[in-house]
Design an enzyme around this catalytic site. Structure first.
Site, short mmCIF file in Angstrom:
data_model
loop_
_atom_site.label_atom_id
_atom_site.label_comp_id
_atom_site.label_asym_id
_atom_site.label_seq_id
_atom_site.Cartn_x
_atom_site.Cartn_y
_atom_site.Cartn_z
N GLU A 15 50.32 32.81 48.54
CA GLU A 15 49.24 33.40 47.77
C GLU A 15 50.06 33.82 46.42
O GLU A 15 51.07 34.48 46.62
CB GLU A 15 48.33 34.52 48.30
CG GLU A 15 47.32 35.17 47.52
CD GLU A 15 46.91 36.60 47.94
OE1 GLU A 15 46.19 36.58 48.81
OE2 GLU A 15 47.45 37.88 47.57
N TYR A 47 41.82 36.29 42.21
CA TYR A 47 40.70 36.25 41.24
C TYR A 47 40.15 37.58 40.96
O TYR A 47 40.18 38.40 41.97
CB TYR A 47 39.55 35.57 42.07
CG TYR A 47 38.12 35.17 41.40
CD1 TYR A 47 38.09 34.14 40.44
CD2 TYR A 47 36.99 36.05 41.45
CE1 TYR A 47 36.97 33.87 39.52
CE2 TYR A 47 35.82 35.47 41.03
CZ TYR A 47 35.93 34.58 40.20
OH TYR A 47 34.49 34.44 39.56
N HIS A 75 40.74 31.55 44.68
CA HIS A 75 39.90 32.67 45.17
C HIS A 75 38.42 32.76 44.29
O HIS A 75 38.55 32.65 43.16
CB HIS A 75 40.49 33.91 45.23
CG HIS A 75 42.03 34.28 46.11
ND1 HIS A 75 42.28 35.18 46.66
CD2 HIS A 75 42.64 33.07 46.50
CE1 HIS A 75 43.22 35.12 47.30
NE2 HIS A 75 43.61 33.71 47.45
#
Length: 285
Positions: A15, A47, A75
């Site tokens: 991520e 996001y 996201h």
């Protein structure tokens, strides 16, 4: 397609988050270039609440997908978004060749009034998933919480909501960070009994500084086991030793997961490619 990676023996994914300022994009691309050298199976891009940084998410995800040739997953949060706003972001993603999203409710924006919160278009991530399933051709993943979401009354309630995500079209799940593997093993047993059959990636965050305990971990609602608390107490005031000890803890945690049949690992990298490299080198050498 991302879901195909779970057919392999093991998967590793990262991520990352977009830069907060436009002038930081060059450095962000350098970070992504370094991440790409580790050959992750996919990279997810966070996001902002209510779509506050959706454009930056699209740009970073596009670089991953189209320049680096790695599957990107953007996201999507719905807590502050209207249906038309979500569709606009989805179109922007598809125009860039991005067809995977992590569908999340997201945290309530600080400036969102009670009235706005009560009248939002999507109460839960599963509601957004149903909408996306009906109105787009995007592939969707969902989030899960080994120690339950902090707003849930119980883990049982959380599992019921998780089943709704699967029924709404989630193709796999990514767990919230956790530091005690026993919680995760118990969680997997419960998901199986609940009829949740889609793949689940174990979310791992290396704790490389003591201040993470008071920020990220608190927000995630994850418990801190004594072994990790002792590391922080011992090395917390020495940044380099704390960094090494935190990475070593994450490595040992992942090795234990793999030895117990958990083969899909998602690393919350905090945009630190050196940390990601040390972990990947240790668990795959």
């Amino acid at each position: 397609m991302i879901q195909n990676v779970f057919e392999n023996k093991r998967s590793i994914s990262f991520e990352v988050f977009p830069p907060k300022k436009d002038g930081e994009f060059e450095a962000a691309f350098e970070i992504l270039d370094a991440m790409a050298k580790l050959s992750p199976d996919f990279i997810s891009v966070t996001y902002g609440a209510g779509g506050s940084r959706s454009g930056k998410t699209v740009e970073i995800a596009s670089y991953i997908q189209n320049h680096l040739g790695i599957d990107a997953m953007a996201h999507l949060t719905c807590v502050g978004s209207r249906e038309n706003q979500l569709l606009e972001v989805c179109k922007a993603l598809r125009d860039k060749g991005i067809n995977h999203v992590l569908a999340l409710r997201g945290d309530r924006p600080r400036d969102m009034s009670d009235e706005q919160f009560a009248s939002r278009d999507f109460a839960h991530a599963s509601d957004m998933m149903k909408f996306l399933k009906e109105n787009t051709d995007l592939h969707m993943a969902g989030a899960c919480y080994p120690e339950k979401h902090f707003e849930s009354f119980s883990l049982e309630s959380d599992l019921n909501n998780l089943k709704k995500k699967q029924d709404a079209g989630a193709e796999f799940l990514i767990s919230q960070l956790f530091f005690d593997n026993d919680f995760y093993y118990s969680f997997l047993e419960k998901t199986e009994k609940k009829g949740i059959t889609i793949p689940i990636c174990a979310g791992i965050m290396p704790i490389t500084s003591a201040k993470q305990i008071g920020t990220t971990i608190t927000l995630a609602g994850s418990s801190v086991p004594k072994a990790l608390a002792d590391i922080i107490a011992t090395y917390g005031e020495n940044p380099e030793d704390m960094r090494k000890a935190g990475i070593d803890y994450a490595i040992r945690q992942i090795r234990d997961l793999q030895e117990n049949g958990v083969n899909d690992i998602h690393i919350y990298t905090m945009n630190k490619p050196t940390t990601a490299k040390e972990i990947v080198d240790a668990i795959y050498r």
